[in-house]
Design a protein around this motif. Structure first.
Motif, PDB file in Angstrom:
ATOM      1  N   VAL A  90       0.869  -1.169   0.000  1.00 37.48           N
ATOM      2  CA  VAL A  90       0.000   0.000   0.000  1.00 37.48           C
ATOM      3  C   VAL A  90       0.911   1.226   0.000  1.00 37.48           C
ATOM      4  CG1 VAL A  90      -2.041  -1.029   1.064  1.00 37.48           C
ATOM      5  CG2 VAL A  90      -0.222  -0.148   2.526  1.00 37.48           C
ATOM      6  N   VAL A  91       0.546   2.239  -0.749  1.00 38.23           N
ATOM      7  CA  VAL A  91       1.444   3.374  -0.981  1.00 38.23           C
ATOM      8  C   VAL A  91       1.828   4.081   0.315  1.00 38.23           C
ATOM      9  CG1 VAL A  91      -0.420   5.039  -1.425  1.00 38.23           C
ATOM     10  CG2 VAL A  91       1.837   5.399  -2.445  1.00 38.23           C
ATOM     11  N   LEU A 120      -3.792   8.852 -10.824  1.00 38.83           N
ATOM     12  CA  LEU A 120      -2.638   7.977 -10.609  1.00 38.83           C
ATOM     13  C   LEU A 120      -1.918   7.645 -11.906  1.00 38.83           C
ATOM     14  CD1 LEU A 120      -4.164   5.613  -7.912  1.00 38.83           C
ATOM     15  CD2 LEU A 120      -2.278   7.216  -7.560  1.00 38.83           C
ATOM     16  N   TYR A 121      -2.658   7.582 -13.000  1.00 40.12           N
ATOM     17  CA  TYR A 121      -2.019   7.286 -14.280  1.00 40.12           C
ATOM     18  C   TYR A 121      -1.787   8.544 -15.105  1.00 40.12           C
ATOM     19  CZ  TYR A 121      -1.797   2.436 -13.309  1.00 40.12           C
ATOM     20  OH  TYR A 121      -1.443   1.238 -12.727  1.00 40.12           O
ATOM     21  N   GLY A 122      -1.742   9.677 -14.401  1.00 41.38           N
ATOM     22  CA  GLY A 122      -1.404  10.942 -15.037  1.00 41.38           C
ATOM     23  C   GLY A 122      -0.186  11.556 -14.374  1.00 41.38           C
ATOM     24  N   GLU A 123      -0.067  12.874 -14.450  1.00 44.01           N
ATOM     25  CA  GLU A 123       1.102  13.581 -13.926  1.00 44.01           C
ATOM     26  C   GLU A 123       1.282  13.352 -12.428  1.00 44.01           C
ATOM     27  OE1 GLU A 123       2.869  18.162 -13.551  1.00 44.01           O
ATOM     28  OE2 GLU A 123       0.795  17.822 -14.214  1.00 44.01           O
ATOM     29  N   PHE A 124       0.190  13.358 -11.683  1.00 38.16           N
ATOM     30  CA  PHE A 124       0.261  13.163 -10.228  1.00 38.16           C
ATOM     31  C   PHE A 124       0.917  11.827  -9.887  1.00 38.16           C
ATOM     32  CE2 PHE A 124      -1.932  11.205  -6.521  1.00 38.16           C
ATOM     33  CZ  PHE A 124      -1.380  11.987  -5.526  1.00 38.16           C
ATOM     34  N   GLY A 125       0.404  10.734 -10.454  1.00 41.63           N
ATOM     35  CA  GLY A 125       0.962   9.416 -10.167  1.00 41.63           C
ATOM     36  C   GLY A 125       2.387   9.271 -10.645  1.00 41.63           C
ATOM     37  N   ASN A 126       2.695   9.856 -11.799  1.00 41.48           N
ATOM     38  CA  ASN A 126       4.056   9.767 -12.331  1.00 41.48           C
ATOM     39  C   ASN A 126       5.065  10.477 -11.432  1.00 41.48           C
ATOM     40  OD1 ASN A 126       3.193   8.260 -14.513  1.00 41.48           O
ATOM     41  ND2 ASN A 126       2.951  10.044 -15.860  1.00 41.48           N
ATOM     42  N   LYS A 127       4.640  11.601 -10.844  1.00 40.55           N
ATOM     43  CA  LYS A 127       5.527  12.319  -9.910  1.00 40.55           C
ATOM     44  C   LYS A 127       5.840  11.447  -8.695  1.00 40.55           C
ATOM     45  CE  LYS A 127       4.433  17.197 -10.885  1.00 40.55           C
ATOM     46  NZ  LYS A 127       5.819  17.718 -10.921  1.00 40.55           N
ATOM     47  N   LEU A 129       5.690   8.073  -8.577  1.00 39.85           N
ATOM     48  CA  LEU A 129       6.515   6.944  -9.005  1.00 39.85           C
ATOM     49  C   LEU A 129       7.982   7.360  -9.124  1.00 39.85           C
ATOM     50  CD1 LEU A 129       4.247   5.337 -11.771  1.00 39.85           C
ATOM     51  CD2 LEU A 129       4.672   4.455  -9.470  1.00 39.85           C
ATOM     52  N   ALA A 130       8.218   8.558  -9.632  1.00 42.13           N
ATOM     53  CA  ALA A 130       9.593   9.045  -9.793  1.00 42.13           C
ATOM     54  C   ALA A 130      10.286   9.213  -8.450  1.00 42.13           C
ATOM     55  CB  ALA A 130       9.585  10.362 -10.554  1.00 42.13           C
ATOM     56  N   LYS A 131       9.507   9.566  -7.417  1.00 44.81           N
ATOM     57  CA  LYS A 131      10.096   9.771  -6.084  1.00 44.81           C
ATOM     58  C   LYS A 131      10.662   8.475  -5.499  1.00 44.81           C
ATOM     59  CE  LYS A 131       7.482  13.827  -4.482  1.00 44.81           C
ATOM     60  NZ  LYS A 131       8.644  14.603  -3.990  1.00 44.81           N
ATOM     61  N   ALA A 132      10.154   7.326  -5.946  1.00 47.65           N
ATOM     62  CA  ALA A 132      10.634   6.051  -5.416  1.00 47.65           C
ATOM     63  C   ALA A 132      12.130   5.866  -5.666  1.00 47.65           C
ATOM     64  CB  ALA A 132       9.848   4.897  -6.039  1.00 47.65           C
ATOM     65  N   GLU A 133      12.635   6.485  -6.742  1.00 43.36           N
ATOM     66  CA  GLU A 133      14.056   6.344  -7.075  1.00 43.36           C
ATOM     67  C   GLU A 133      14.956   6.943  -5.993  1.00 43.36           C
ATOM     68  OE1 GLU A 133      15.076   7.562 -11.033  1.00 43.36           O
ATOM     69  OE2 GLU A 133      13.187   6.826 -11.869  1.00 43.36           O
ATOM     70  N   LEU A 137      14.479   2.404  -5.201  1.00 39.33           N
ATOM     71  CA  LEU A 137      13.390   1.617  -5.759  1.00 39.33           C
ATOM     72  C   LEU A 137      12.989   2.173  -7.125  1.00 39.33           C
ATOM     73  CD1 LEU A 137      11.312   1.621  -2.470  1.00 39.33           C
ATOM     74  CD2 LEU A 137      12.239  -0.473  -3.490  1.00 39.33           C
ATOM     75  N   ILE A 138      12.404   1.348  -7.950  1.00 39.96           N
ATOM     76  CA  ILE A 138      11.832   1.784  -9.221  1.00 39.96           C
ATOM     77  C   ILE A 138      10.312   1.674  -9.118  1.00 39.96           C
ATOM     78  CG2 ILE A 138      11.630   1.355 -11.706  1.00 39.96           C
ATOM     79  CD1 ILE A 138      14.378   2.261 -11.070  1.00 39.96           C
ATOM     80  N   GLY A 139       9.594   2.788  -9.308  1.00 42.06           N
ATOM     81  CA  GLY A 139       8.138   2.770  -9.299  1.00 42.06           C
ATOM     82  C   GLY A 139       7.612   2.472 -10.690  1.00 42.06           C
ATOM     83  N   LEU A 140       6.826   1.409 -10.813  1.00 45.91           N
ATOM     84  CA  LEU A 140       6.380   0.956 -12.137  1.00 45.91           C
ATOM     85  C   LEU A 140       4.894   1.171 -12.408  1.00 45.91           C
ATOM     86  CD1 LEU A 140       8.336  -2.396 -12.564  1.00 45.91           C
ATOM     87  CD2 LEU A 140       8.839  -0.171 -13.592  1.00 45.91           C
ATOM     88  N   GLY A 141       4.102   1.350 -11.375  1.00 44.89           N
ATOM     89  CA  GLY A 141       2.674   1.519 -11.635  1.00 44.89           C
ATOM     90  C   GLY A 141       1.846   1.340 -10.377  1.00 44.89           C
ATOM     91  N   TRP A 142       0.538   1.186 -10.576  1.00 39.95           N
ATOM     92  CA  TRP A 142      -0.404   1.153  -9.457  1.00 39.95           C
ATOM     93  C   TRP A 142      -1.363  -0.023  -9.605  1.00 39.95           C
ATOM     94  CZ3 TRP A 142       0.966   4.875  -6.068  1.00 39.95           C
ATOM     95  CH2 TRP A 142       1.691   5.970  -6.562  1.00 39.95           C
TER      96      TRP A 142
END
Length: 329
Positions: A90-91, A120-127, A129-133, A137-142
């Motif tokens: 869970v996120v 989640l599958y737009g700019e908000f979610g992508n931001k 996912l990028a933070k996981a790095e 970690l690599i964020g791949l999706g939801w």
């Protein structure tokens, strides 16, 4: 005990990897904490089927459900260290590293499931996912966890926040969730998911809140008198991968992983759509009352927890909030 469990888990993983890699070029180890009857696990099974078939078994996938390797936090750390290749906590688990990860799980932050998926599958979610790095970690999706609802043994049916006054309700160990239930007058009681059924059965807690899939698959309805479809939180799993594993794949294999994950996530949504009404019917058949809130009743809950939502939004980057607001409508 934790050390023993970790050692056993590592031994289990190692034995599977040895047997799998003898026949395959690449083996992917996936761990998660949900039951093997849950729709998120079914999505991972679909992922496994696609990857193994389309790689002609050059890639094999081993899935460890039911918290076999640990809970969400332990699994996330296992992915960081490379013991496990992929997981889907869970996120909110990630909020221990960055409070931006609290945002998707704030009460009534999304208008509905469609709005949540869009964000989640737009700019908000992508931001996010990028933070996981930033944390190895690599964020791949939801993947969806589900829309959280309330079950209880007291004050049934629960149709307004006042009905929760003094009610001992199990929540996740998530500050925003606990703050929300405190605002409703409840007594939030965080505990391990695996302890919830017996705690309800023994009267240690009066109530709990979870997506329908968990309420049904973990049979919480057997020890509860009523379910309120409060929809107070859209709960999502963040798909994470170990960077060394993921970056070590060929371009072709990475594309297969991404494609298989997308198709597995689409499949999960199909399952959820099919299962939810069936689960409601089964819960009602078991003699449990199920209450659907009117839009006006839902608005009362939403208004009561509005200060909680605003408190957590003020603590994150305004650009993330802007992406959220523009993305969910």
């Amino acid at each position: 005990m934790k050390l023993i469990k970790s050692a056993l888990s590592l031994a289990l993983l190692t034995s599977v990897v040895i047997s799998s890699t003898a026949m395959a070029k690449t083996n992917i180890k996936i761990g998660h904490g949900a039951a093997d009857t849950y729709h998120m696990h079914k999505a991972w099974v679909k992922f496994k089927e696609i990857v193994e078939k389309e790689s002609a078994q050059d890639i094999t996938v081993d899935i460890f459900p039911n918290g076999q390797v640990g809970g969400d936090r332990e699994l996330t750390e296992a992915v960081q260290t490379g013991i496990v290749d992929m997981t889907s906590p869970v996120v909110e688990v990630m909020s221990g590293w960055d409070n931006a990860f609290t945002v998707p799980g704030l009460p009534y932050i999304f208008p509905n499931r469609a709005g949540a998926l869009k964000a989640l599958y737009g700019e908000f979610g992508n931001k996010l996912l990028a933070k996981a790095e930033n944390f190895g970690l690599i964020g791949l999706g939801w993947m969806e966890n589900g829309i959280r609802n309330i079950t209880s043994n007291v004050n049934c049916p629960i149709t307004k926040p006042d009905d929760l006054k003094g009610v001992k309700i199990r929540t996740m160990q998530v500050d925003a969730h606990m703050d929300a239930f405190k605002a409703m007058g409840a007594k939030p009681t965080p505990m391990s998911f695996n302890e919830v059924y017996s705690a309800l059965q023994q009267g240690v807690i009066d109530a709990e809140e979870n997506p329908l899939g968990h309420i049904y698959s973990s049979r919480f309805y057997e020890v509860q008198k009523c379910v309120t479809l409060s929809g107070h939180v859209y709960s999502t799993h963040m798909v994470l991968a170990n960077p060394d594993f993921y970056n070590g794949l060929s371009d072709k294999d990475r594309e297969l992983i991404k494609s298989a994950l997308k198709r597995a996530i689409d499949y999960q949504q199909e399952i959820i759509t099919q299962e939810e009404q069936e689960q409601i019917n089964a819960i009602r058949k078991a003699g449990v009352s199920v209450t659907e809130l009117s839009p006006e009743q839902s608005k009362v809950f939403e208004n009561v927890v509005a200060p909680v939502r605003e408190k957590y939004l003020k603590a994150v980057d305004p650009e993330l909030v802007r992406a959220l607001e523009s993305g969910k409508n």
